[in-house]
Design a protein around this motif. Sequence first.
Motif, PDB file in Angstrom:
ATOM      1  N   ILE A 287      20.291   2.507 -31.469  1.00  0.00           N
ATOM      2  CA  ILE A 287      21.338   2.322 -32.482  1.00  0.00           C
ATOM      3  C   ILE A 287      22.671   2.484 -31.774  1.00  0.00           C
ATOM      4  O   ILE A 287      22.910   3.488 -31.101  1.00  0.00           O
ATOM      5  N   ILE A 288      23.529   1.468 -31.912  1.00  0.00           N
ATOM      6  CA  ILE A 288      24.883   1.545 -31.369  1.00  0.00           C
ATOM      7  C   ILE A 288      25.860   1.714 -32.532  1.00  0.00           C
ATOM      8  O   ILE A 288      25.510   1.503 -33.686  1.00  0.00           O
ATOM      9  N   SER A 289      27.086   2.101 -32.207  1.00  0.00           N
ATOM     10  CA  SER A 289      28.143   2.318 -33.215  1.00  0.00           C
ATOM     11  C   SER A 289      27.692   3.289 -34.303  1.00  0.00           C
ATOM     12  O   SER A 289      27.988   3.096 -35.474  1.00  0.00           O
ATOM     13  N   ALA A 290      26.964   4.331 -33.903  1.00  0.00           N
ATOM     14  CA  ALA A 290      26.438   5.303 -34.866  1.00  0.00           C
ATOM     15  C   ALA A 290      27.566   6.153 -35.448  1.00  0.00           C
ATOM     16  O   ALA A 290      28.468   6.583 -34.726  1.00  0.00           O
ATOM     17  N   ARG A 291      27.483   6.380 -36.740  1.00  0.00           N
ATOM     18  CA  ARG A 291      28.498   7.165 -37.453  1.00  0.00           C
ATOM     19  C   ARG A 291      27.834   7.998 -38.541  1.00  0.00           C
ATOM     20  O   ARG A 291      26.729   7.704 -38.979  1.00  0.00           O
TER      21      ARG A 291
ATOM     22  N   ALA B   6      21.368  -1.521 -35.382  1.00  0.00           N
ATOM     23  CA  ALA B   6      20.091  -1.469 -34.645  1.00  0.00           C
ATOM     24  C   ALA B   6      20.059  -2.598 -33.627  1.00  0.00           C
ATOM     25  O   ALA B   6      20.406  -3.740 -33.942  1.00  0.00           O
ATOM     26  N   VAL B   7      19.643  -2.248 -32.406  1.00  0.00           N
ATOM     27  CA  VAL B   7      19.562  -3.237 -31.324  1.00  0.00           C
ATOM     28  C   VAL B   7      18.305  -3.019 -30.494  1.00  0.00           C
ATOM     29  O   VAL B   7      17.686  -1.968 -30.558  1.00  0.00           O
TER      30      VAL B   7
ATOM     31  N   SER C  40      29.290   4.425 -29.249  1.00  0.00           N
ATOM     32  CA  SER C  40      30.014   3.283 -28.685  1.00  0.00           C
ATOM     33  C   SER C  40      29.341   1.966 -29.094  1.00  0.00           C
ATOM     34  O   SER C  40      28.278   1.964 -29.701  1.00  0.00           O
ATOM     35  N   ASN C  41      29.971   0.854 -28.704  1.00  0.00           N
ATOM     36  CA  ASN C  41      29.428  -0.465 -29.031  1.00  0.00           C
ATOM     37  C   ASN C  41      28.466  -0.977 -27.964  1.00  0.00           C
ATOM     38  O   ASN C  41      28.040  -2.124 -28.016  1.00  0.00           O
ATOM     39  N   TYR C  42      28.161  -0.155 -26.984  1.00  0.00           N
ATOM     40  CA  TYR C  42      27.226  -0.521 -25.919  1.00  0.00           C
ATOM     41  C   TYR C  42      26.512   0.745 -25.459  1.00  0.00           C
ATOM     42  O   TYR C  42      26.934   1.866 -25.751  1.00  0.00           O
ATOM     43  N   VAL C  43      25.419   0.554 -24.731  1.00  0.00           N
ATOM     44  CA  VAL C  43      24.666   1.679 -24.174  1.00  0.00           C
ATOM     45  C   VAL C  43      24.873   1.651 -22.664  1.00  0.00           C
ATOM     46  O   VAL C  43      24.454   0.693 -22.003  1.00  0.00           O
ATOM     47  N   PRO C  44      25.521   2.656 -22.089  1.00  0.00           N
ATOM     48  CA  PRO C  44      25.752   2.661 -20.642  1.00  0.00           C
ATOM     49  C   PRO C  44      24.442   2.515 -19.870  1.00  0.00           C
ATOM     50  O   PRO C  44      23.460   3.207 -20.145  1.00  0.00           O
TER      51      PRO C  44
END
Length: 113
Positions: A83-87, A106-107, A12-16
């Motif tokens: 890492i968000i939006s991992a593919r 990377a965030v 996802s584009n965020y980490v819950p």
Amino acid sequence: MVSVDEFIIVSSNYVPGYEILETKGFVYGLTVRSRGVGGQIGAGLRSVFGGEIKEYVQMMQESRNEALERCIEHAREMEANAIISARFDSDAISDIMQEILAYGTAVVAKPVE
């Protein structure tokens, strides 16, 4: 959410449950693999009779793990902790070689209090 050696990875584009403090940028990990002659013969015989080709399943699992580890290493070099939006992406380079790419953003993420 997946954690590999305490490193957060999400598709996802965020980490819950986390706040994104900083975006470090695009990261990736790449590997190219080929089965050895023995594995190719075994896989060739299995393909004649049908069913799952276990030699290639194992190769692809190992390749994905290696690509993901390289992606994490790249993110750590940028001082990220997630890492968000991992593919994953995959492509055949030739009849006997397969490319696997793991990528994402990377965030720096901090748990929400």
